[in-house]
Scaffold this active site. Sequence first.
Site, short mmCIF file in Angstrom:
data_model
loop_
_atom_site.label_atom_id
_atom_site.label_comp_id
_atom_site.label_asym_id
_atom_site.label_seq_id
_atom_site.Cartn_x
_atom_site.Cartn_y
_atom_site.Cartn_z
CG ASP A 28 11.45 -41.81 -34.02
OD1 ASP A 28 11.45 -40.56 -34.06
OD2 ASP A 28 11.79 -42.52 -34.99
CB ILE A 29 8.88 -45.44 -37.13
CG1 ILE A 29 8.42 -46.75 -37.75
CG2 ILE A 29 9.68 -44.60 -38.10
CD1 ILE A 29 7.39 -46.60 -38.84
CD GLN A 93 10.99 -29.36 -38.41
OE1 GLN A 93 11.56 -28.27 -38.55
NE2 GLN A 93 9.74 -29.46 -37.99
CG HIS A 99 8.41 -33.59 -33.91
ND1 HIS A 99 8.32 -32.94 -35.12
CD2 HIS A 99 9.58 -34.28 -33.95
CE1 HIS A 99 9.38 -33.22 -35.85
NE2 HIS A 99 10.17 -34.02 -35.17
CG HIS A 101 13.04 -36.13 -31.32
ND1 HIS A 101 13.12 -37.19 -32.21
CD2 HIS A 101 12.85 -35.04 -32.09
CE1 HIS A 101 13.00 -36.74 -33.44
NE2 HIS A 101 12.84 -35.44 -33.41
P1 AMP Z 1 12.49 -34.87 -37.11
O1 AMP Z 1 13.66 -35.34 -37.90
O2 AMP Z 1 12.86 -34.10 -35.89
O3 AMP Z 1 11.47 -34.18 -37.98
O4 AMP Z 1 11.81 -36.18 -36.51
C1 AMP Z 1 10.87 -36.94 -37.21
C2 AMP Z 1 10.89 -38.28 -36.58
O5 AMP Z 1 9.70 -38.96 -36.95
C3 AMP Z 1 12.05 -39.17 -37.01
O6 AMP Z 1 12.81 -39.52 -35.86
C4 AMP Z 1 11.36 -40.38 -37.64
O7 AMP Z 1 12.02 -41.59 -37.35
C5 AMP Z 1 9.98 -40.32 -37.03
N1 AMP Z 1 8.91 -40.92 -37.80
C6 AMP Z 1 8.65 -40.78 -39.11
N2 AMP Z 1 7.55 -41.47 -39.46
C7 AMP Z 1 7.09 -42.07 -38.33
C8 AMP Z 1 6.00 -42.91 -38.02
N3 AMP Z 1 5.12 -43.32 -38.96
N4 AMP Z 1 5.84 -43.35 -36.74
C9 AMP Z 1 6.72 -42.96 -35.79
N5 AMP Z 1 7.77 -42.15 -36.01
C10 AMP Z 1 7.97 -41.71 -37.27
#
Ligand code: AMP
Length: 111
Positions: A28-29, A93, A99, A101
Site C-alpha cells: 500500500d502506498i 472504500q 481488494h 488489505h
Molecule cells: P480502500 O480504502 O479500501 O479502497 O483502499 C485503497 C487503498 O489503496 C488505500 O489504502 C490507498 O492507500 C491505496 N492506494 C491508492 N493508490 C495506490 C497506489 N498507487 N499504490 C498502492 N496503493 C495505493
Amino acid sequence: MTIFAKIIQGAIPCNKVYEDEHILAFHDIAPRAKVHVLVIPKQMHLAGLQDVSDADRELMGYMMAKIPHIAALLGVDKTGYRVVTNNGPHSGQEVPHLHFHILGGEQLKHL
Ligand code: AMP
C-alpha cells in the site's frame, strides 16, 4: 478506470509482492501498519463484495487461499495479521475494485 486497473495494466508502477495469472499483491502506498499489502483480483468486474456472484466462487476461494502464502512471503505468517476489505461509502472504500488489505508486522489495535 480505477487506479488498480492501471496498476494491473502496468500503466502505474507498484511495489509488487506476488503476482500470478489471477491476482496481484503489492505494498500500500500509504501504509497503516508496518506491513500493509493489498491483494487484488486481476479481473476488473468486481467493485466490491456486492458484485460477487456464484460465477466468482473459484476466484474468491483462490484469493483467500493465497493470502496465507502472501503473508508468508511478507514474514508475518507466524506473528499473525489482519485481513480487511472495505466495502462501500461507510467503510471508507476509496478504490472501487475489490481488494483485501493484509495488515501486520506489529501489534494491531483490537477491533
Ligand atoms: P480502500 O480504502 O479500501 O479502497 O483502499 C485503497 C487503498 O489503496 C488505500 O489504502 C490507498 O492507500 C491505496 N492506494 C491508492 N493508490 C495506490 C497506489 N498507487 N499504490 C498502492 N496503493 C495505493
